[in-house]
Enzyme design. Sequence first.
Site, short mmCIF file in Angstrom:
data_model
loop_
_atom_site.label_atom_id
_atom_site.label_comp_id
_atom_site.label_asym_id
_atom_site.label_seq_id
_atom_site.Cartn_x
_atom_site.Cartn_y
_atom_site.Cartn_z
NE ARG A 67 -3.25 -0.06 2.91
CZ ARG A 67 -3.68 -0.51 4.09
NH1 ARG A 67 -3.44 0.17 5.19
NH2 ARG A 67 -4.35 -1.64 4.17
CG HIS A 100 -0.84 -2.95 4.27
ND1 HIS A 100 -1.10 -4.12 3.58
CD2 HIS A 100 -1.69 -2.95 5.33
CE1 HIS A 100 -2.06 -4.79 4.20
NE2 HIS A 100 -2.43 -4.10 5.26
CG ASP A 107 -4.96 -6.41 4.92
OD1 ASP A 107 -4.23 -6.70 5.89
OD2 ASP A 107 -5.28 -5.25 4.62
CD GLU A 165 -6.67 -4.37 10.59
OE1 GLU A 165 -7.11 -3.22 10.53
OE2 GLU A 165 -5.75 -4.79 9.85
CG HIS A 168 -2.80 -6.65 9.28
ND1 HIS A 168 -2.91 -5.45 8.64
CD2 HIS A 168 -1.54 -6.67 9.80
CE1 HIS A 168 -1.79 -4.77 8.76
NE2 HIS A 168 -0.93 -5.49 9.46
#
Length: 195
Positions: A67, A100, A107, A165, A168
Site C-alpha cells: 500500500r 503495508h 490482508d 485484524e 492482517h
Amino acid sequence: FVLLSEVVSDVILEMRYYSTYNFVGERIDGYAQPVALLTAQAAEALKAVSDEVAAMGYRLKVFDAYRPQTAVTQFLRWAQDADATRMQAYIYPETEKSGHSRGSTVDLTLLELRTGREVDMGGTFDYFGARSHADFSGISAEQSAMRALLRDVMVRHGFRPYAGEWWHFTLVNEPYPDTYFTFPVSAASLADKAA
C-alpha cells in the site's frame, strides 16, 4: 517487489482499495491497477502458505498487499473528516504510517476450493470493531477454528499476525522494516524499478 499473481498462480485478488467497495467508498490514491505487489520474500512465503492450504481444500483470497504511503495519507484525511470522526479511533489512531507500505504485509482470507466461496470467518475484511479482533469470542466455534487455521498456517510460514485484524499478517523477516514506499500499485511500477 513482485506481482503476487506471478508467484502464487492460483491466488484470487479482490483489491478493495482499487475499487469503491471499501470503507472510504472511493478508489484510494496510489492504486493504479487491481494487482497485488509484495516483496519477493513475502510472496515466496505466501506461496508456501498457498500450497499448504490447497492440500486442505482452500485457496487464498487477497484484499490488500503493498500500500503506497499516498493511500495511508488519504485514509488519514478520511478519518479526520467531520462526518467520519466517530471511526477515527479505529483508523490508524496513533500512527501516520502503515506496515503495508513496507511491502511485506498482506490482508487475506480463505476460499473453499470445492465451492469457490469465501470461508466464514465470523466477520468481514476492514470491519472496524471488536468482531475483527483475532481472538474475538462472540463468533461460532467453527468461525474461530477457521481464523485459527489461517493464522497457524501463516505463522508456520514466517508471518506475524496482528491481533486487531484477523486478516492482517506481516512477514517477520521483512526486507524493508524501516522503509515506507510511495510508488503506485501497478505492474508498471515494477518495470520502472527494474529499469
